[in-house]
Design a protein around this motif. Sequence first.
Motif, mmCIF file in Angstrom:
data_model
loop_
_atom_site.group_PDB
_atom_site.id
_atom_site.type_symbol
_atom_site.label_atom_id
_atom_site.label_comp_id
_atom_site.label_asym_id
_atom_site.label_seq_id
_atom_site.Cartn_x
_atom_site.Cartn_y
_atom_site.Cartn_z
ATOM 1 N N ILE A 107 -2.329 12.539 -5.574
ATOM 2 C CA ILE A 107 -0.673 11.788 -6.572
ATOM 3 C C ILE A 107 -0.847 10.688 -7.534
ATOM 4 N N GLY A 108 -1.630 10.302 -7.956
ATOM 5 C CA GLY A 108 -2.763 9.279 -8.933
ATOM 6 C C GLY A 108 -2.250 8.464 -8.496
ATOM 7 N N CYS A 109 -2.372 7.610 -7.961
ATOM 8 C CA CYS A 109 -2.492 6.063 -7.211
ATOM 9 C C CYS A 109 -3.929 5.302 -8.120
ATOM 10 N N ALA A 110 -3.638 4.340 -8.590
ATOM 11 C CA ALA A 110 -4.712 3.975 -9.902
ATOM 12 C C ALA A 110 -5.195 2.951 -8.183
ATOM 13 N N HIS A 111 -4.022 2.092 -7.920
ATOM 14 C CA HIS A 111 -4.836 1.354 -6.594
ATOM 15 C C HIS A 111 -4.502 1.251 -5.451
ATOM 16 N N ILE A 112 -5.003 0.458 -4.589
ATOM 17 C CA ILE A 112 -4.992 1.035 -2.984
ATOM 18 C C ILE A 112 -5.219 0.177 -2.523
ATOM 19 N N VAL A 113 -4.416 -0.782 -1.705
ATOM 20 C CA VAL A 113 -4.454 -1.869 -1.085
ATOM 21 C C VAL A 113 -4.587 -1.710 0.516
ATOM 22 N N LEU A 114 -5.109 -2.152 0.983
ATOM 23 C CA LEU A 114 -4.342 -1.864 3.355
ATOM 24 C C LEU A 114 -4.894 -3.531 3.352
ATOM 25 N N TYR A 115 -3.598 -3.702 4.569
ATOM 26 C CA TYR A 115 -3.063 -4.453 5.168
ATOM 27 C C TYR A 115 -3.436 -4.343 6.371
ATOM 28 N N VAL A 116 -4.078 -4.790 7.464
ATOM 29 C CA VAL A 116 -4.399 -4.819 9.081
ATOM 30 C C VAL A 116 -4.380 -5.653 9.860
ATOM 31 N N THR A 117 -3.739 -6.150 10.876
ATOM 32 C CA THR A 117 -3.794 -7.533 11.187
ATOM 33 C C THR A 117 -5.362 -7.438 12.013
ATOM 34 N N HIS A 118 -5.487 -6.661 12.364
ATOM 35 C CA HIS A 118 -6.902 -6.397 13.115
ATOM 36 C C HIS A 118 -8.026 -5.849 12.866
ATOM 37 N N GLY A 119 -8.741 -6.385 12.563
ATOM 38 C CA GLY A 119 -9.922 -5.452 11.493
ATOM 39 C C GLY A 119 -11.121 -4.976 11.934
ATOM 40 N N ILE A 120 -10.801 -4.448 12.855
ATOM 41 C CA ILE A 120 -12.744 -3.708 13.892
ATOM 42 C C ILE A 120 -13.645 -3.217 13.190
ATOM 43 N N PHE A 121 -13.629 -2.558 12.125
ATOM 44 C CA PHE A 121 -14.499 -2.001 10.768
ATOM 45 C C PHE A 121 -15.186 -1.343 11.735
ATOM 46 N N LEU A 139 -12.267 4.482 -2.677
ATOM 47 C CA LEU A 139 -10.916 4.952 -2.283
ATOM 48 C C LEU A 139 -9.892 4.031 -2.373
ATOM 49 N N ILE A 140 -10.727 2.361 -1.417
ATOM 50 C CA ILE A 140 -9.582 1.517 -1.262
ATOM 51 C C ILE A 140 -10.293 0.487 -1.772
ATOM 52 N N ASP A 141 -9.476 -0.470 -2.666
ATOM 53 C CA ASP A 141 -9.464 -1.484 -3.881
ATOM 54 C C ASP A 141 -10.236 -2.146 -2.808
ATOM 55 N N ARG A 142 -8.991 -3.204 -1.650
ATOM 56 C CA ARG A 142 -8.884 -4.363 -1.529
ATOM 57 C C ARG A 142 -8.668 -4.098 -0.282
ATOM 58 N N ILE A 143 -9.038 -5.192 0.751
ATOM 59 C CA ILE A 143 -8.430 -4.810 2.542
ATOM 60 C C ILE A 143 -8.069 -6.341 2.583
ATOM 61 N N TYR A 144 -6.882 -6.130 2.908
ATOM 62 C CA TYR A 144 -6.738 -8.513 3.778
ATOM 63 C C TYR A 144 -6.736 -7.921 5.646
ATOM 64 N N THR A 145 -6.531 -8.701 5.735
ATOM 65 C CA THR A 145 -6.416 -8.851 7.404
ATOM 66 C C THR A 145 -7.162 -10.344 7.880
ATOM 67 N N THR A 146 -7.602 -10.149 8.955
ATOM 68 C CA THR A 146 -6.482 -11.283 9.787
ATOM 69 C C THR A 146 -8.155 -12.092 10.743
ATOM 70 N N ASP A 147 -8.378 -13.476 10.863
ATOM 71 C CA ASP A 147 -9.886 -13.752 11.261
ATOM 72 C C ASP A 147 -9.113 -13.170 13.070
ATOM 73 N N SER A 148 -8.566 -12.210 13.432
ATOM 74 C CA SER A 148 -8.722 -11.613 14.732
ATOM 75 C C SER A 148 -10.061 -11.150 15.283
ATOM 76 N N PHE A 149 -10.646 -10.739 14.173
ATOM 77 C CA PHE A 149 -12.370 -9.978 14.375
ATOM 78 C C PHE A 149 -13.456 -11.290 13.131
ATOM 79 N N SER A 150 -14.177 -11.146 13.779
ATOM 80 C CA SER A 150 -15.111 -11.734 12.513
ATOM 81 C C SER A 150 -15.980 -10.899 11.976
ATOM 82 N N HIS A 151 -16.016 -11.003 10.881
ATOM 83 C CA HIS A 151 -16.245 -9.680 9.429
ATOM 84 C C HIS A 151 -17.401 -10.470 9.144
ATOM 85 N N ASN A 152 -18.377 -9.030 8.539
ATOM 86 C CA ASN A 152 -19.304 -9.135 7.686
ATOM 87 C C ASN A 152 -19.171 -9.073 5.937
#
Length: 287
Positions: free
Chosen positions: A230-244, A254-267
């Motif tokens: 439906i035409g979104c130009a940019h998609i941002v995701l915020y999740v508190t707990h990024g298990i991924f 699909l998603i341009d940028r992700i924000y999360t916290t350090d409740s999980f470690s991330h590669n």
Amino acid sequence: MNSSIKVSWSENNRILDVQYSEFSGGERHVQIGLLPEQPIQTVNIQANIRSSNDLMDYLLLENALFQHNPDIAINLEIPYLPYARQDRVCAVGQAFSMQLMAEMLRLRPKKSVTVWDCHSSVGSQLLDAINIESWQIIGNSPELVDVLQDTNTVLICPDKGAKPRSEAIARAFDLKQIVFCEKKRDPVSGKILETTVLTDDLSGKTAVITDDICDGGMTFIGIAQALRKIGCAHIVLYVTHGIFSKGLSVFEGLIDRIYTTDSFSHNMSQSSIKLTVINFKNINFKK
């Protein structure tokens, strides 16, 4: 020291030396080193519980602290509350997992318990915990706040369960529009069959999807696909707990940028998607 459980002595903010080991029969063991002669009155514990061993390590640590001082006061912080998603019995023969977790964590009295953006109020109520809400966390990322408050941005609520969380974010940052989504699941497998965004046109808009947890990411993949249609130009995701659990590459294109916290470690090298981690060290919460 097990990096998943950090203990500080609040009188001087000293980090206690705690060693964990395992006997050949599989039993866990804890040893606190260099305890002072005078009983410690208060400790602060941050416990990142990821496994049965982590939970047992925490319970053994708690017992050892009460052996040192039966009147010790514990301020416990559990960023990601295990079993918070199992907050009810869905079928005959299942356990009420969150209730059991709460009972184990309430074996001894606590001065306070704090969790970050608990999946539902059931978990925080069973623990009588302070719940740091997502809008309080987002407020510590000026960059994300700027994105949310941009006039070209719309806030996306991923499902009915996330409605209170999305509405609280909208109130906190004076956002005028929330776009809601619906999803259909297979009642047997739990697989998402269809995702619908309840609006017809978001041409040129920036969409910010907010939720508490991202595990494999299928919910957000479905929403992002629908938003692109439906035409979104940019998609941002915020999740508190990024298990991924499936990595970040599943969101490519699909998603341009992700924000999360350090409740999980991330590669951070998992994909080309920009991942911004909100670090909770010395964080200040708006009330």
